[in-house]
Design a protein around this motif. Structure first.
Motif, mmCIF file in Angstrom:
data_model
loop_
_atom_site.group_PDB
_atom_site.id
_atom_site.type_symbol
_atom_site.label_atom_id
_atom_site.label_comp_id
_atom_site.label_asym_id
_atom_site.label_seq_id
_atom_site.Cartn_x
_atom_site.Cartn_y
_atom_site.Cartn_z
ATOM 1 N N PHE A 383 3.679 -5.842 -3.534
ATOM 2 C CA PHE A 383 2.429 -6.196 -4.210
ATOM 3 C C PHE A 383 2.448 -5.763 -5.675
ATOM 4 C CE2 PHE A 383 -1.937 -5.579 -5.584
ATOM 5 C CZ PHE A 383 -2.568 -6.723 -5.108
ATOM 6 N N PRO A 426 4.167 -11.097 -1.334
ATOM 7 C CA PRO A 426 2.926 -11.064 -2.113
ATOM 8 C C PRO A 426 2.886 -12.037 -3.286
ATOM 9 C CG PRO A 426 3.502 -8.843 -1.473
ATOM 10 C CD PRO A 426 4.634 -9.725 -1.018
ATOM 11 N N TRP A 429 1.818 -15.615 -2.255
ATOM 12 C CA TRP A 429 0.382 -15.835 -2.061
ATOM 13 C C TRP A 429 -0.343 -15.876 -3.398
ATOM 14 C CZ3 TRP A 429 -0.413 -17.819 2.353
ATOM 15 C CH2 TRP A 429 0.281 -17.397 3.492
ATOM 16 N N LEU A 430 0.083 -15.030 -4.324
ATOM 17 C CA LEU A 430 -0.488 -15.058 -5.669
ATOM 18 C C LEU A 430 -0.239 -16.412 -6.327
ATOM 19 C CD1 LEU A 430 -1.739 -13.681 -8.142
ATOM 20 C CD2 LEU A 430 0.488 -12.675 -8.626
ATOM 21 N N LEU A 513 -7.372 -10.259 -4.243
ATOM 22 C CA LEU A 513 -6.099 -9.910 -3.614
ATOM 23 C C LEU A 513 -5.857 -8.411 -3.703
ATOM 24 C CD1 LEU A 513 -3.704 -12.742 -4.873
ATOM 25 C CD2 LEU A 513 -4.621 -12.465 -2.563
ATOM 26 N N GLN A 514 -5.540 -7.811 -2.557
ATOM 27 C CA GLN A 514 -5.198 -6.395 -2.484
ATOM 28 C C GLN A 514 -4.054 -6.219 -1.489
ATOM 29 O OE1 GLN A 514 -9.544 -5.430 -1.651
ATOM 30 N NE2 GLN A 514 -8.978 -3.595 -2.830
ATOM 31 N N PRO A 515 -3.306 -5.123 -1.594
ATOM 32 C CA PRO A 515 -2.235 -4.888 -0.609
ATOM 33 C C PRO A 515 -2.822 -4.665 0.774
ATOM 34 C CG PRO A 515 -2.512 -2.987 -2.057
ATOM 35 C CD PRO A 515 -3.354 -4.080 -2.627
ATOM 36 N N SER A 525 2.735 -7.198 2.301
ATOM 37 C CA SER A 525 1.690 -8.053 2.866
ATOM 38 C C SER A 525 0.461 -7.984 1.966
ATOM 39 C CB SER A 525 1.319 -7.610 4.282
ATOM 40 O OG SER A 525 2.439 -7.684 5.134
ATOM 41 N N VAL A 526 -0.341 -9.056 2.029
ATOM 42 C CA VAL A 526 -1.486 -9.195 1.138
ATOM 43 C C VAL A 526 -2.726 -9.512 1.949
ATOM 44 C CG1 VAL A 526 -2.478 -10.667 -0.667
ATOM 45 C CG2 VAL A 526 -0.122 -9.947 -0.841
ATOM 46 N N GLN A 527 -3.867 -9.014 1.497
ATOM 47 C CA GLN A 527 -5.139 -9.413 2.079
ATOM 48 C C GLN A 527 -5.986 -10.126 1.028
ATOM 49 O OE1 GLN A 527 -7.715 -6.105 3.173
ATOM 50 N NE2 GLN A 527 -6.524 -4.687 1.907
ATOM 51 N N SER A 561 -5.927 -4.032 -8.554
ATOM 52 C CA SER A 561 -6.135 -5.239 -7.759
ATOM 53 C C SER A 561 -6.083 -6.461 -8.659
ATOM 54 C CB SER A 561 -7.485 -5.180 -7.023
ATOM 55 O OG SER A 561 -8.549 -5.103 -7.959
#
Length: 577
Positions: A383, A426, A429-430, A513-515, A525-527, A561
């Motif tokens: 991340f 990560p 997803w970004l 987006l945060q780890p 992994s990303v949330q 973040s």
């Protein structure tokens, strides 16, 4: 970095007065802190006030602004045979429309042979499984040949496990080559080219192929034999490809004990243009280059001479940038603002050279990644690397860099977007959020707020970076006229942002987006808004669901973040057409 794109106090006193007046009209007034534990006023608790110029864009970029790269090492380690994977194609398709540059350090050791699958060109593999592994690959190829349209495959788990073992061994070889600057040849067969093009075509990516520039005659002129064979084969297949010649020509002396000066480099590109015109199918194909390395003294002089001696033959000028080398071992190195600002300095150097010789020529940033030499395990694939990646996109867009090519979509090393289990990292997803929310029209950001005074002799470098674009027209969840703001918070504390001016009292969709997990910034992994992001299956993305912030609500950015914020129904004039 241009001041209007940063968060320190910015703008005229008149503009700030208007902002403050708008807050007062909303019954928000400034008062001195009152002792006794009384609640502070809103203005005192707000870090910055944010507005965006929605009248006209400051830059208009290529629709393929965020694009991808694959390194030719994918041939040597065997992963090229798996580009037909349904999951890989799905993930690449999620980032389309985009360019796919096939190039990198091994571009200049690539030789094309118009041959079908020959085991001797596949590279070494452990004896105990090599024969069965090769047989499985050939059977898979025959099965794909019978398909019409896109050729997709679902590879057995055992076959993938054997490939990962082979790739792990080859990775050590590739890394040793890169660190020693001694490279072996890479053979591209006709079958390999078919697989590469099938992947790009199925994913909706436009292939840019990097030709070997170090294939030289005794007089140091470029030898066109391999390139011409490749062009004729591709034309016969009617492959829609753009072209590039060489990779980092400023490094040839250390890589191959051979130098190519700017005059010779310009001649080589002119020769390639002539070659393209001689092959009717590619007579109007695009040509990009010279793809110099980071513009330090030698690279900058090479670019200047190239442009002076006929570099205008290219359709866009390309160059590369890496932030750090693989010796970095701390996650804090990815958060240094001084490091993030180096890109702006490099862009300024390149733009100055290009605008001197060809003011209208587009500039591309190719082969960009958080770290060179394949990156650093548990750092450039986590991340934390996302701050550098989004910073690259924001700064490049603000300067008008037309396309940014990310190294690498998939393959060996630790700079990639997708790992060897075909799982998005990560930065993938970004990138997916960026593609879905951010359009090519760049808007000027205006900020003002409360900030500590700098001490003598110390520069305060900004840790809150804000950029704005028109929302992508490809996203049908938002009407034209919406804008997207994306924010990087490098602070170790929460920061608050008040939308003001034209943005005041608008409904906002938040994509935060945060780890995910206990590894923090080291997480792979990303949330998104508190929900972990995972592929549903090989063909289905998770729902990227926003959180609605009511009109007038303050944006609260958690520490370290990344957030995307879509301002709905603002009807921005710059974003309506």
């Amino acid at each position: 970095m241009p001041r209007q794109f940063l968060c320190p106090v910015f703008g005229s006193s008149l503009w700030l007065a208007l902002i403050l007046q708008s807050l007062i009209s909303s019954a928000v007034t400034y008062r001195r802190p009152v002792s006794g534990g009384k609640r502070q006023s809103f203005l005192e608790r707000t870090l910055i006030l944010l507005d965006v110029n929605t009248r006209s864009p400051v830059k208009v970029l290529n629709d393929n602004f965020l694009s991808l790269q694959l390194d030719p090492s994918i041939i040597k380690d065997g992963w090229l045979d798996f580009l037909s994977s349904k999951r890989l194609v799905t993930l690449a398709r999620g980032l389309s429309p985009a360019y796919l540059r096939f190039g990198g350090k091994r571009t200049d050791f690539l030789q094309f042979h118009n041959l079908k699958n020959l085991a001797k060109f596949r590279g070494p593999g452990p004896d105990y499984y090599l024969k069965n592994y090769e047989d499985d690959i050939v059977r898979s190829d025959f099965a794909l040949d019978k398909q019409k349209g896109c050729k997709l495959a679902s590879h057995p788990d055992m076959m993938l496990e054997l490939q990962r073992e082979k790739a792990a061994q080859m990775q050590q070889v590739l890394l040793k080559e890169q660190l020693s600057n001694i490279y072996s040849d890479v053979t591209l067969t006709a079958r390999s080219l078919d697989k590469l093009y099938n992947f790009a075509d199925c994913a909706g990516l436009h292939l840019i192929f990097g030709l070997n520039a170090l294939h030289r005659n005794p007089d140091n002129s470029w030898n066109t034999s391999s390139a011409l064979s490749l062009l004729k084969y591709s034309a016969g297949k009617k492959y829609n490809i753009s072209w590039e010649l060489g990779n980092e020509p400023n490094s040839y002396r250390t890589m191959a004990a051979r130098s190519v000066n700017s005059s010779r480099l310009a001649q080589d590109y002119s020769l390639l243009r002539t070659l393209l015109q001689s092959v009717r199918f590619y007579s109007r194909a695009n040509l990009y280059g010279p793809n110099i390395g980071r513009p330090h003294k030698n690279a900058n002089l090479l670019l200047d001479g190239f442009m002076k001696n006929g570099g205008s033959v290219v359709d866009a000028v390309t160059w590369q940038h890496y932030y750090i080398d693989r010796r970095v071992t701390k996650v804090e190195d990815f958060l240094k603002t001084r490091l993030l600002d180096t890109l702006s300095e490099q862009i300024t150097k390149v733009l100055k050279v290009v605008q001197t010789h060809a003011p209208e020529k587009r500039v591309w940033l190719g082969g960009v990644g958080p770290a060179w030499a394949g990156g650093t395990n548990n750092l450039s694939d986590t991340f934390a690397a996302g701050f550098l990646w989004l910073n690259t996109l924001g700064i490049a867009a603000a300067h008008g860099i037309d396309v940014v090519l990310r190294h690498s979509f998939f393959d060996y090393g630790y700079n990639h977007l997708v790992d060897q289990h075909f799982n998005p990292l990560p930065d993938y997803w970004l990138s997916l959020l960026f593609k879905r929310l951010v359009g090519p029209r760049v808007l000027a950001v205006h900020v003002a707020g409360l900030q500590r005074k700098p001490r003598p002799g110390r520069v305060i470098r900004d840790k809150l970076r804000i950029y704005a674009h028109c929302t992508s027209f490809h996203n049908h969840d938002y009407v034209r006229g919406s804008i997207t703001i994306y924010i990087i918070n490098l602070h170790r504390s929460r920061k608050k942002i008040k939308l003001a001016g034209t943005l005041r009292n608008k409904t906002v969709h938040q994509y935060l987006l945060q780890p995910f997990g206990t590894d923090g910034l080291h997480s792979m992994s990303v949330q998104l808004n508190g929900e972990p992001l995972r592929m549903v299956d090989n063909e289905t993305f998770p729902e990227l669901k926003p959180r609605t912030l009511r009109a007038g609500r303050t944006i609260a950015m958690p520490p370290v973040s990344i957030g995307f914020y879509v301002i709905k129904n603002i009807n921005a004039y710059a974003c309506r057409r």
